[in-house]
Scaffold this motif. Sequence first.
Motif, PDB file in Angstrom:
ATOM      1  N   GLU A 192      43.633  44.584  36.301  1.00  0.00           N
ATOM      2  CA  GLU A 192      42.862  44.250  35.049  1.00  0.00           C
ATOM      3  C   GLU A 192      42.555  42.678  35.291  1.00  0.00           C
ATOM      4  O   GLU A 192      41.667  42.077  34.747  1.00  0.00           O
ATOM      5  N   SER A 230      33.480  52.588  34.643  1.00  0.00           N
ATOM      6  CA  SER A 230      33.977  51.302  35.477  1.00  0.00           C
ATOM      7  C   SER A 230      33.043  50.150  35.089  1.00  0.00           C
ATOM      8  O   SER A 230      32.082  50.098  35.914  1.00  0.00           O
ATOM      9  N   ALA A 231      33.493  49.213  34.222  1.00  0.00           N
ATOM     10  CA  ALA A 231      32.604  47.979  34.075  1.00  0.00           C
ATOM     11  C   ALA A 231      32.301  47.231  35.205  1.00  0.00           C
ATOM     12  O   ALA A 231      31.425  46.753  35.444  1.00  0.00           O
ATOM     13  N   TYR A 232      33.382  47.225  36.075  1.00  0.00           N
ATOM     14  CA  TYR A 232      33.590  46.220  37.160  1.00  0.00           C
ATOM     15  C   TYR A 232      32.477  46.972  38.298  1.00  0.00           C
ATOM     16  O   TYR A 232      31.495  46.087  38.535  1.00  0.00           O
ATOM     17  N   CYS A 254      28.915  46.517  36.617  1.00  0.00           N
ATOM     18  CA  CYS A 254      28.202  45.021  37.026  1.00  0.00           C
ATOM     19  C   CYS A 254      27.786  44.629  38.344  1.00  0.00           C
ATOM     20  O   CYS A 254      26.826  44.187  38.540  1.00  0.00           O
ATOM     21  N   ILE A 298      28.006  42.229  30.758  1.00  0.00           N
ATOM     22  CA  ILE A 298      29.096  42.965  30.957  1.00  0.00           C
ATOM     23  C   ILE A 298      30.269  42.380  31.291  1.00  0.00           C
ATOM     24  O   ILE A 298      31.447  42.942  30.732  1.00  0.00           O
ATOM     25  N   GLN A 325      32.299  40.707  28.576  1.00  0.00           N
ATOM     26  CA  GLN A 325      32.795  41.632  27.709  1.00  0.00           C
ATOM     27  C   GLN A 325      34.165  42.225  28.323  1.00  0.00           C
ATOM     28  O   GLN A 325      35.193  42.172  27.793  1.00  0.00           O
ATOM     29  N   ALA A 326      33.995  42.530  29.593  1.00  0.00           N
ATOM     30  CA  ALA A 326      35.161  43.030  30.348  1.00  0.00           C
ATOM     31  C   ALA A 326      36.314  42.068  30.898  1.00  0.00           C
ATOM     32  O   ALA A 326      37.205  42.362  31.637  1.00  0.00           O
ATOM     33  N   LYS A 327      35.922  40.687  30.646  1.00  0.00           N
ATOM     34  CA  LYS A 327      36.610  39.888  31.223  1.00  0.00           C
ATOM     35  C   LYS A 327      36.676  39.785  32.660  1.00  0.00           C
ATOM     36  O   LYS A 327      38.130  39.613  33.358  1.00  0.00           O
ATOM     37  N   LEU A 328      35.456  40.163  33.406  1.00  0.00           N
ATOM     38  CA  LEU A 328      35.488  40.081  34.834  1.00  0.00           C
ATOM     39  C   LEU A 328      35.015  38.625  35.091  1.00  0.00           C
ATOM     40  O   LEU A 328      33.751  38.664  35.718  1.00  0.00           O
TER      41      LEU A 328
END
Length: 644
Positions: free
Chosen positions: A24, A169-171, A174, A203, A206-209
């Motif tokens: 994460e 899967s946000a990663y 993105c 994205i 928001q997902a802290k990527l």
Amino acid sequence: MKTTSLSPKQVSDRVGPLIQKAYELMTSNPEECIRLAREALKTSQKHKFDFGMGYAYTHIGLGYYHQGELAQALEHYKLAESTFQSIGDVHGLRTVYNNIGVVYDDWQDCDKALQYYQMNLDLEREGDDPKIKCNILINIGIIHKESRDYPAARQCFQTSLEIARGIGSAYNECVAINNLGKLLLAENDSEGALSLFRQASRIAEQAKLTSKEISSLVDIAKIYLQRGDYPEAINYNHQAMEKAIAIKNKHSIAMMALQFADIYLKTGEKAKQKANLELCLSYAIPEQYRAIAVHALYDLARIYESEGDYQTALKTYWQYQETNNYLTGQVRNQYIEQLRMQMQFAEKEREIELTRKINLALEKKNRLINRQNNKLEKAEKALIEWNQVLEQRVQEQIEKHHRQEQLMIQKSKLEALGRLAVGIAHEINQPVGMINIAIQNLFIKLETETVGKEYLAEKSESFKRNIQRINKIIEHVRLFSRDHKDEPVAKFDLHEVVLSALSMMQMHFKDHNIAVDYALPESEVFLLGNKFRLEQVILNLLANARDALEEKYDQYDDTKRIRIHCSRKKQTIILTVSDNGSGIDEQDREHIFEPFYTTKNENMGTGLGLSICFGIIQEMDGTISCRSKQGQGTDMIIELPALN
């Protein structure tokens, strides 16, 4: 202290949450990702949990990758690969094959990248995984895009996006959107690309990527740069730079510094452009970001050239050539030679201008001097033409001298091996003697029929150990004697080099009753260069020290002593070889590093040893000096840059 034994499930329950948390945080806080993965690795190793070890290595690699440290990332991916292979974990292997392929792709090594992507696809039947499939589709799509097969690339990116959204899967979502944006940009649809980059940025935020957010911000800045909206380009690049610095992502910092340089090139702010190119190279060269380094080196060379600093420009162009193999073509080589000539002409023109000013002042006083000056100008013109011919001849002589120098280094090395042959033979004879004794004992046991399994195992281990020792000695002599002139520099430990040199000289020291003391740091001391060349230097210094002791003392004197000492001063490693021998007088000390200069008689030396040592240490960006007093001994001091 007794170690608490845990069941596989208990170990998994401890390691699993650490790996999940590391995953994460890999893009938003790579440093913490590495720390958590190392903690998982320690627990897995303690309880021999191979599955956990494989994923711990993988996530340590992911942390380093998102910090831009690609070599460290690859090292840990390889450890993960061997671990997953040992336990037959298909899912783990597919993950790590994809990650290794990405590293090679970033290094512009497309052949190896495709090799690992194909290895991943070969395992698809044995274990399908949507996330891995997303990554592979993206990587294949990138290759299609670079080949200008845009429909095939779009199909890969779109399919990956659909899978990513299906599994939440946000990663991967993105990454897919970002690559679709780059595809639109390649098709000159900058408005559509900008919309997708903004979507990917939201994205990722928001997902802290963080690393993916950085990538999107950089792409947005690139579009504004293309449009000529420099304030907006600087704004988005600054946002990306702040986030990259926060997570210590070296790759992103190098890439954005290069983009800043492109912006300031457009705005005409040369000082800022130059500063950002230098910042870019400070990350790109050590971390092997080849594509970034090539761009930065070329632009920086152009700046030096425009400033009239032809020498630095020439040096930077050569570095650019070595990085990208760009200058193999005859046209580019001619341009570099032209730049070299321009540098010579600029210097000559300054001299001519000074002469002209002096002649102008004297012309008023004497017409005769003026006529002589005209002749001088014609002579200077002829001299310039001759200089062109002379420069070519000088270059040919330099190349010839370099070849001769390499031959002398190799000859010196082989002569050293000849002088050390007795010691090397003794080193080999010891294990051979042990094997011979063991075989005789074994025959005696066989004759008396008292051979047991335990005895046979013990003798077999003894044979194996001594044979390995012989092989190690022979391999070292083989590697040492080889011509290393074309080998690239590499990282090595100074301890290993010093101990190898001592092992080859120890019989000579023993035969001559010489005591050797060496004081090296307990921790490893890493240097960058050719370790066999440095070993040749140390062997030469040890041989000189031995000769100096023999010159002062008789063979049985037990006060003869050689001392090897290593210390560190800031970023410099200092290695000192000292003896209490005959010493060198002040008059000779000034010349000892000159070729063919020697204080020994004709049968003892040619005067080339220290000259060769001087050249080898110079190649390693170091220095070698002498501190000595007649009758009181000698200190030979080597200073080399430490490898951080």
